[in-house]
Design an enzyme around this catalytic site. Structure first.
Site, short mmCIF file in Angstrom:
data_model
loop_
_atom_site.label_atom_id
_atom_site.label_comp_id
_atom_site.label_asym_id
_atom_site.label_seq_id
_atom_site.Cartn_x
_atom_site.Cartn_y
_atom_site.Cartn_z
N GLY A 1 0.78 -1.24 0.00
CA GLY A 1 0.00 0.00 0.00
C GLY A 1 0.80 1.29 0.00
N CYS B 1 -5.44 -8.15 -6.20
CA CYS B 1 -4.91 -7.05 -5.39
C CYS B 1 -5.15 -5.75 -6.17
CB CYS B 1 -3.41 -7.27 -5.21
SG CYS B 1 -2.55 -5.91 -4.40
N THR C 1 -4.03 -2.80 -5.46
CA THR C 1 -2.83 -1.98 -5.51
C THR C 1 -1.92 -2.44 -6.66
OG1 THR C 1 -3.01 -1.86 -3.11
CG2 THR C 1 -0.97 -1.04 -4.09
N CYS D 1 -9.70 -2.93 -1.33
CA CYS D 1 -8.48 -3.68 -1.03
C CYS D 1 -8.93 -5.07 -0.62
CB CYS D 1 -7.71 -3.00 0.10
SG CYS D 1 -6.37 -4.02 0.78
#
Ligand code: DGL
Length: 277
Positions: free
Chosen positions: A55, A85, A87, A195
């Protein structure tokens, strides 16, 4: 010349599993939905827990990890890849799609459906700092958020708590209170879990937010998307003995303990070097 269909298949594919990866355990929430939707498929899951959380890492670090892990999964014969994911997806999905010919399913916060569901026209998006400040999220807000206040809330520390299996401890409660309160006070009636780690906190979030708030958790939508792209590009296996193989760049015993705690079946957790070499 290879046909389009042949080109899509990984020549290394022997048992042709579907590669799934996340910075750590968060993607297991997606894997659960994938296994339920596609019970005949085999999966290879990589938890990059030795490098989690992503993150607050630099884009080049997250991109480098995506390259290493995709390479590994490709070498294992993956016939498709799920970047479980947000990110990693906002940073690396495009470059991976340019390099690999197998279908790649990536994630982004479910802002579009949340805006459609919301009556109060206030939507709270919980995600990592990297996802919140990404161009992908800015584009989603400008495309779908015209008549809605989309509140973007970065949640430092929250994925670490999940990574440690601390779904209900005091720090998790305090972090949730800090991250939820501004949105709830502003009248948010819809919360997007942007997330994959946060899916494991859905009960705690629901308790804090109350019954009037809808939580949008995208793992089933991702499973449906994977099913669609598999039907369009390769084949959906009807395997008699599908297997899911787990790898982690963290201690295998920690991933095994996490899998036990969420009731996810496994036979063994294998170690991968954290450098990916
Ligand atoms: N699970 C990841 C996501 O969906 C990232 C969590 C982290 O490593 O910070 O964004």
């Amino acid at each position: 010349m290879a046909s389009e269909r042949e080109r899509m298949l990984n020549p290394a594919a022997m048992s042709a599993s579907i590669g799934v990866y996340d910075s750590g355990v968060g993607g297991l929430s997606v894997l659960r939905a994938l296994r339920a939707k596609l019970p005949g498929e085999s999966f290879t899951y990589v938890a990059d827990s030795g490098n989690a959380p992503y993150g607050d890492r630099s884009d080049s670090f997250v991109e480098g990890r995506a390259q290493k892990i995709a390479q590994f999964l490709w070498g294992q014969g993956a016939k498709a890849l799920v970047i479980a994911c947000n990110t990693a997806s906002v940073v690396a999905a495009r470059s991976l799609r340019e390099q690999y010919s197998v279908p790649i399913v990536a994630m982004e916060p479910a802002i579009k459906p949340a805006v459609q569901i919301s009556h109060s026209k206030v939507v709270l998006v919980l995600a990592t700092s990297n996802t919140i400040r990404s161009p992908s999220v800015a584009r989603l807000c400008s495309t779908y958020g015209a008549d809605t206040q989309v509140m973007l809330q970065a949640c430092p520390g929250l994925a670490d708590q999940v990574e440690r299996g601390r779904f209900h401890d005091d720090l998790t409660q305090r972090l949730l209170e800090t991250y939820l309160r501004p949105g709830l006070d502003a009248g948010a009636d819809t919360i997007v879990l942007g997330c994959t780690h946060y899916a494991f906190l859905v009960d705690a979030i629901a308790r804090m937010a109350g019954d009037a708030v809808t939580i949008v958790e995208p793992s089933e939508a991702i499973a449906s998307q994977l099913s669609r792209v598999l039907s369009a590009s390769t084949t959906i296996s009807q395997g008699v003995a599908p297997v899911t193989t787990f790898y982690t760049t963290g201690p295998p015993s920690e991933l095994a303990a996490f899998l036990d705690s969420i009731g996810e079946p496994y036979t063994q957790v294998h170690a991968l070097p954290a450098s990916g070499d």
